[in-house]
Scaffold this motif. Structure first.
Motif, PDB file in Angstrom:
ATOM      1  N   ALA A  31       0.836  -1.206   0.000  1.00 59.43           N
ATOM      2  CA  ALA A  31       0.000   0.000   0.000  1.00 59.43           C
ATOM      3  C   ALA A  31       0.868   1.253   0.000  1.00 59.43           C
ATOM      4  O   ALA A  31       0.565   2.241  -0.685  1.00 59.43           O
ATOM      5  CB  ALA A  31      -0.928  -0.011   1.221  1.00 59.43           C
ATOM      6  N   VAL A  32       1.955   1.206   0.753  1.00 63.53           N
ATOM      7  CA  VAL A  32       2.865   2.352   0.806  1.00 63.53           C
ATOM      8  C   VAL A  32       3.611   2.500  -0.528  1.00 63.53           C
ATOM      9  O   VAL A  32       3.746   3.610  -1.065  1.00 63.53           O
ATOM     10  CB  VAL A  32       3.854   2.193   1.979  1.00 63.53           C
ATOM     11  N   GLU A  33       4.042   1.380  -1.066  1.00 59.66           N
ATOM     12  CA  GLU A  33       4.826   1.418  -2.312  1.00 59.66           C
ATOM     13  C   GLU A  33       4.030   1.967  -3.485  1.00 59.66           C
ATOM     14  O   GLU A  33       4.610   2.504  -4.436  1.00 59.66           O
ATOM     15  CB  GLU A  33       5.351   0.008  -2.641  1.00 59.66           C
ATOM     16  N   SER A  34       2.704   1.852  -3.418  1.00 66.21           N
ATOM     17  CA  SER A  34       1.879   2.363  -4.515  1.00 66.21           C
ATOM     18  C   SER A  34       1.767   3.882  -4.484  1.00 66.21           C
ATOM     19  O   SER A  34       1.255   4.472  -5.416  1.00 66.21           O
ATOM     20  CB  SER A  34       0.483   1.726  -4.450  1.00 66.21           C
ATOM     21  N   ASP A  35       2.247   4.491  -3.393  1.00 68.76           N
ATOM     22  CA  ASP A  35       2.069   5.944  -3.270  1.00 68.76           C
ATOM     23  C   ASP A  35       3.354   6.644  -2.846  1.00 68.76           C
ATOM     24  O   ASP A  35       3.322   7.746  -2.291  1.00 68.76           O
ATOM     25  CB  ASP A  35       0.951   6.224  -2.248  1.00 68.76           C
ATOM     26  N   ALA A  36       4.501   5.988  -3.048  1.00 66.95           N
ATOM     27  CA  ALA A  36       5.780   6.610  -2.712  1.00 66.95           C
ATOM     28  C   ALA A  36       6.895   5.889  -3.471  1.00 66.95           C
ATOM     29  O   ALA A  36       6.736   4.722  -3.858  1.00 66.95           O
ATOM     30  CB  ALA A  36       6.041   6.528  -1.202  1.00 66.95           C
ATOM     31  N   VAL A  37       7.968   6.603  -3.684  1.00 70.84           N
ATOM     32  CA  VAL A  37       9.194   5.950  -4.145  1.00 70.84           C
ATOM     33  C   VAL A  37       9.886   5.449  -2.881  1.00 70.84           C
ATOM     34  O   VAL A  37      10.294   6.250  -2.034  1.00 70.84           O
ATOM     35  CB  VAL A  37      10.110   6.940  -4.890  1.00 70.84           C
ATOM     36  N   VAL A  38       9.961   4.137  -2.728  1.00 69.28           N
ATOM     37  CA  VAL A  38      10.470   3.572  -1.469  1.00 69.28           C
ATOM     38  C   VAL A  38      11.896   3.091  -1.670  1.00 69.28           C
ATOM     39  O   VAL A  38      12.173   2.296  -2.577  1.00 69.28           O
ATOM     40  CB  VAL A  38       9.562   2.435  -0.968  1.00 69.28           C
ATOM     41  N   ARG A  39      12.787   3.594  -0.833  1.00 69.59           N
ATOM     42  CA  ARG A  39      14.188   3.153  -0.863  1.00 69.59           C
ATOM     43  C   ARG A  39      14.478   2.333   0.395  1.00 69.59           C
ATOM     44  O   ARG A  39      14.491   2.886   1.504  1.00 69.59           O
ATOM     45  CB  ARG A  39      15.125   4.366  -0.848  1.00 69.59           C
ATOM     46  N   TYR A  40      14.667   1.030   0.238  1.00 68.35           N
ATOM     47  CA  TYR A  40      15.056   0.183   1.364  1.00 68.35           C
ATOM     48  C   TYR A  40      16.568   0.219   1.504  1.00 68.35           C
ATOM     49  O   TYR A  40      17.285   0.083   0.512  1.00 68.35           O
ATOM     50  CB  TYR A  40      14.572  -1.253   1.147  1.00 68.35           C
ATOM     51  N   THR A  41      17.045   0.387   2.732  1.00 72.52           N
ATOM     52  CA  THR A  41      18.489   0.444   2.940  1.00 72.52           C
ATOM     53  C   THR A  41      18.856  -0.145   4.284  1.00 72.52           C
ATOM     54  O   THR A  41      18.020  -0.234   5.196  1.00 72.52           O
ATOM     55  CB  THR A  41      18.992   1.901   2.874  1.00 72.52           C
ATOM     56  N   ASP A  42      20.111  -0.546   4.395  1.00 76.59           N
ATOM     57  CA  ASP A  42      20.635  -0.900   5.711  1.00 76.59           C
ATOM     58  C   ASP A  42      21.411   0.299   6.258  1.00 76.59           C
ATOM     59  O   ASP A  42      21.445   1.372   5.629  1.00 76.59           O
ATOM     60  CB  ASP A  42      21.506  -2.160   5.643  1.00 76.59           C
ATOM     61  N   ALA A  43      22.035   0.135   7.410  1.00 74.29           N
ATOM     62  CA  ALA A  43      22.718   1.250   8.061  1.00 74.29           C
ATOM     63  C   ALA A  43      23.813   1.842   7.155  1.00 74.29           C
ATOM     64  O   ALA A  43      23.975   3.062   7.066  1.00 74.29           O
ATOM     65  CB  ALA A  43      23.326   0.783   9.392  1.00 74.29           C
ATOM     66  N   ARG A  44      24.536   0.972   6.430  1.00 78.07           N
ATOM     67  CA  ARG A  44      25.649   1.438   5.622  1.00 78.07           C
ATOM     68  C   ARG A  44      25.186   2.353   4.482  1.00 78.07           C
ATOM     69  O   ARG A  44      25.811   3.360   4.171  1.00 78.07           O
ATOM     70  CB  ARG A  44      26.407   0.221   5.050  1.00 78.07           C
ATOM     71  N   GLY A  45      24.046   2.007   3.901  1.00 75.01           N
ATOM     72  CA  GLY A  45      23.548   2.794   2.775  1.00 75.01           C
ATOM     73  C   GLY A  45      22.678   3.968   3.180  1.00 75.01           C
ATOM     74  O   GLY A  45      22.155   4.685   2.320  1.00 75.01           O
ATOM     75  N   LEU A  46      22.507   4.165   4.489  1.00 69.46           N
ATOM     76  CA  LEU A  46      21.536   5.171   4.934  1.00 69.46           C
ATOM     77  C   LEU A  46      21.838   6.588   4.439  1.00 69.46           C
ATOM     78  O   LEU A  46      20.921   7.274   3.955  1.00 69.46           O
ATOM     79  CB  LEU A  46      21.408   5.135   6.467  1.00 69.46           C
ATOM     80  N   PRO A  47      23.109   7.065   4.513  1.00 67.99           N
ATOM     81  CA  PRO A  47      23.338   8.446   4.051  1.00 67.99           C
ATOM     82  C   PRO A  47      22.892   8.656   2.600  1.00 67.99           C
ATOM     83  O   PRO A  47      22.169   9.617   2.305  1.00 67.99           O
ATOM     84  CB  PRO A  47      24.856   8.616   4.214  1.00 67.99           C
ATOM     85  N   ASP A  48      23.253   7.760   1.719  1.00 69.83           N
ATOM     86  CA  ASP A  48      22.838   7.903   0.318  1.00 69.83           C
ATOM     87  C   ASP A  48      21.320   7.862   0.188  1.00 69.83           C
ATOM     88  O   ASP A  48      20.726   8.642  -0.581  1.00 69.83           O
ATOM     89  CB  ASP A  48      23.439   6.774  -0.536  1.00 69.83           C
ATOM     90  N   ALA A  49      20.697   6.956   0.949  1.00 72.80           N
ATOM     91  CA  ALA A  49      19.250   6.783   0.813  1.00 72.80           C
ATOM     92  C   ALA A  49      18.484   7.952   1.434  1.00 72.80           C
ATOM     93  O   ALA A  49      17.318   8.189   1.099  1.00 72.80           O
ATOM     94  CB  ALA A  49      18.825   5.470   1.465  1.00 72.80           C
ATOM     95  N   LEU A  50      19.112   8.667   2.355  1.00 73.66           N
ATOM     96  CA  LEU A  50      18.431   9.788   3.013  1.00 73.66           C
ATOM     97  C   LEU A  50      18.420  11.038   2.127  1.00 73.66           C
ATOM     98  O   LEU A  50      17.533  11.881   2.248  1.00 73.66           O
ATOM     99  CB  LEU A  50      19.126  10.137   4.335  1.00 73.66           C
ATOM    100  N   ARG A  51      19.427  11.142   1.257  1.00 81.28           N
ATOM    101  CA  ARG A  51      19.551  12.338   0.429  1.00 81.28           C
ATOM    102  C   ARG A  51      18.325  12.456  -0.485  1.00 81.28           C
ATOM    103  O   ARG A  51      18.001  11.538  -1.210  1.00 81.28           O
ATOM    104  CB  ARG A  51      20.853  12.274  -0.380  1.00 81.28           C
ATOM    105  N   GLY A  52      17.599  13.538  -0.341  1.00 80.72           N
ATOM    106  CA  GLY A  52      16.418  13.748  -1.179  1.00 80.72           C
ATOM    107  C   GLY A  52      15.157  13.070  -0.683  1.00 80.72           C
ATOM    108  O   GLY A  52      14.096  13.193  -1.294  1.00 80.72           O
TER     109      GLY A  52
END
Lengths: 330, 330
Positions: free
Chosen positions: A23-44
């Motif tokens: 339901a969430v994925e149908s209304d957002a661009v969802v970026r799944y990440t672990d702790a290591r990828g968090l900075p990149d995934a948080l940008r924007g």
């Protein structure tokens, strides 16, 4: 961002990904990440769903949060994401208040009965194929202090009262006539009244005020027959002083579901001390809890997309969701 | 015997003698005896207090009971003294109904929570210094059947309901609108409805009708996830068939406080079976129980001396104290 724009949602996951995100994925661009990828995934990203609720990765990744407006954590305790930059920002913080209340209450009643009925000794004797009759304790009429008068503490109070125990609360503001506790004592004066109770249950949120509130002075004030139960946060306790109090016989036992360091290190004396029950931070984690956590997030996500007020908005100064505007949850 | 005569009271003791007998001793010639001396001590006695409530010595000594008018047993279950010669005699039989009710109810709630929260596994993991998170079960809303609708069964029903469970009863007479159980099913048709329940609690009195009522057919009828709790008498269960049902996965677990043979023999497979909790016939034995048992006897002794009706008179045909004349305790 206009409501018609598709937001970017970052989801911080650990070993498991959240179920039922369609339901969430149908209304957002969802970026799944672990702790290591968090900075990149948080940008924007517009929103952050901290599904890995014990992760300590958010403060370090915070400089990358250039557009964040909402952070939701899949936990009742928000301490892993309560750091000064977030507190001072305009980012709205919400939690999963309510999901764990009744399960934790059942857990607390269970450990109280385990102490009263000497279940650990029964199991040890069973493992040794030894039949040894003992007398046990009643729980009816015994005095319990619940330290922390938020929704989990209230659920504990209601269940223990239903089982015949005498329950009081301890919170930021002394009062009488509380619907769940009757009397609430001032948590700032804890050592003055701890000696009245057979069971002391710690379930306060972890804040600068509550950190280490159970230390040498508190344990020395308890009855030698008292049992201490921690289902809040390990950092409410000064572990070395709890160990010393148990060794000195200042209290009779402790049921600990949370610890300053988790997993509890193998060399901790708590594993083997008589009268100590160790469980691995599971008191609220009933079968189906992960699905329920996603449901709570999804409901808030829908409100957010519709421009409605969010549920469970944390007072970032207090560190929890106030029950009432005047702060009666303290 | 005239009221002014001093009666002879025989007290059958085991390892321990009853405390606090001074009030009785001031108004009776009291003969304390063990099983071996019972025949001699019974000769000429007006009353017998079976303080060693698990002793099986009474039937064998019965020919010596040449003057006995009253037998009181320090237990709720009267099966150790329910033999044909007593049943056919004019001797009044009384028991200690009420002493154990609430303590046993707490014990049952404790084992239900121990199953739901996986406490035995937590303790085994703790003993192995192993941190392993698991999900656990809620107890709220779970279905419980209490087999035996006497005072102990009623106390269990009230406490489990207070803790949020759904409780029904099983007794000699099907009915609805029971104050503690709501619905009571016919215990003669047990296998027809056992499959509806998450927990099945055995607390029926041991009689010719209830002996072995939990056998292969009953266990096969239960849910594979069901837990069986026995706080009644070991002989309610066909032990070999319980073991077979556990091995076959027909039920998920059993908490057993009573056994066909007590102490449970060291070679019993029950000691080590997964999902089985063994305790040594202690569920009702709260601290102070022995004193309370003597108080119950003393109060009845005073009634007896005053010529007043005794409390807790057992229907020797039924094998327990009927709740109401129409036998609603069944």
């Amino acid at each position: 961002m206009l409501a018609s724009e598709i937001p970017v949602l970052t989801v911080l996951c650990g070993a498991d990904s959240p179920p039922d995100m369609a339901a969430v994925e149908s209304d957002a661009v969802v970026r799944y990440t672990d702790a290591r990828g968090l900075p990149d995934a948080l940008r924007g990203a517009d929103a952050l769903f901290v599904y890995d609720f014990l992760s300590t990765a958010v403060p370090g990744a915070w400089p990358a949060a250039d557009r964040l407006r909402w952070l939701h954590i899949a936990a009742a305790g928000v301490d892993p994401v309560l750091f000064p930059e977030l507190q001072e920002s305009d980012v709205v913080l919400t939690n999963s208040r309510g999901v764990f209340d009744d399960a934790i209450a059942e857990y607390v009643l269970g450990v109280v009965l385990a102490f009263a009925k000497d279940f650990a000794r029964s199991l040890d004797l069973q493992r040794a194929t030894t039949w040894r009759h003992r007398e046990s304790e009643r729980i009816a009429g015994r005095q319990v202090l619940v330290v922390g008068t938020g929704p989990i503490g209230r659920a504990i109070a209601r269940l223990l009262r239903a089982a015949g125990m005498q329950v009081s609360g301890s919170g930021r503001r002394a009062r009488t006539g509380d619907p769940d506790f009757g009397v609430v004592r001032d948590s700032g004066e804890l050592p003055q009244y701890l000696g009245e109770f057979d069971y002391v249950v710690a379930v306060a949120p972890l804040t600068a005020q509550t950190k280490g509130m159970f230390g040498a002075e508190a344990f020395a004030a308890m009855k030698p027959s008292a049992r201490f139960v921690n289902v809040g946060r390990g950092e409410l306790v000064v572990t070395a002083e709890l160990v010393a109090a148990l060794r000195a016989g200042e209290i009779a036992g402790a049921a600990l579901d949370v610890f300053e360091t988790e997993p509890l290190p193998p060399d901790s004396p708590l594993w083997t001390m008589p009268g100590v029950l160790v469980s691995p931070h599971m008191s609220g984690d009933f079968s189906g809890w992960r699905r329920t956590l996603v449901e709570v997030f999804t409901a808030n996500f829908r409100r957010w997309r519709a421009g409605e007020p969010l549920h469970n908005v944390v007072d970032k100064r207090l560190g929890y969701v106030p029950s009432q505007p005047q702060g009666a949850a303290g």
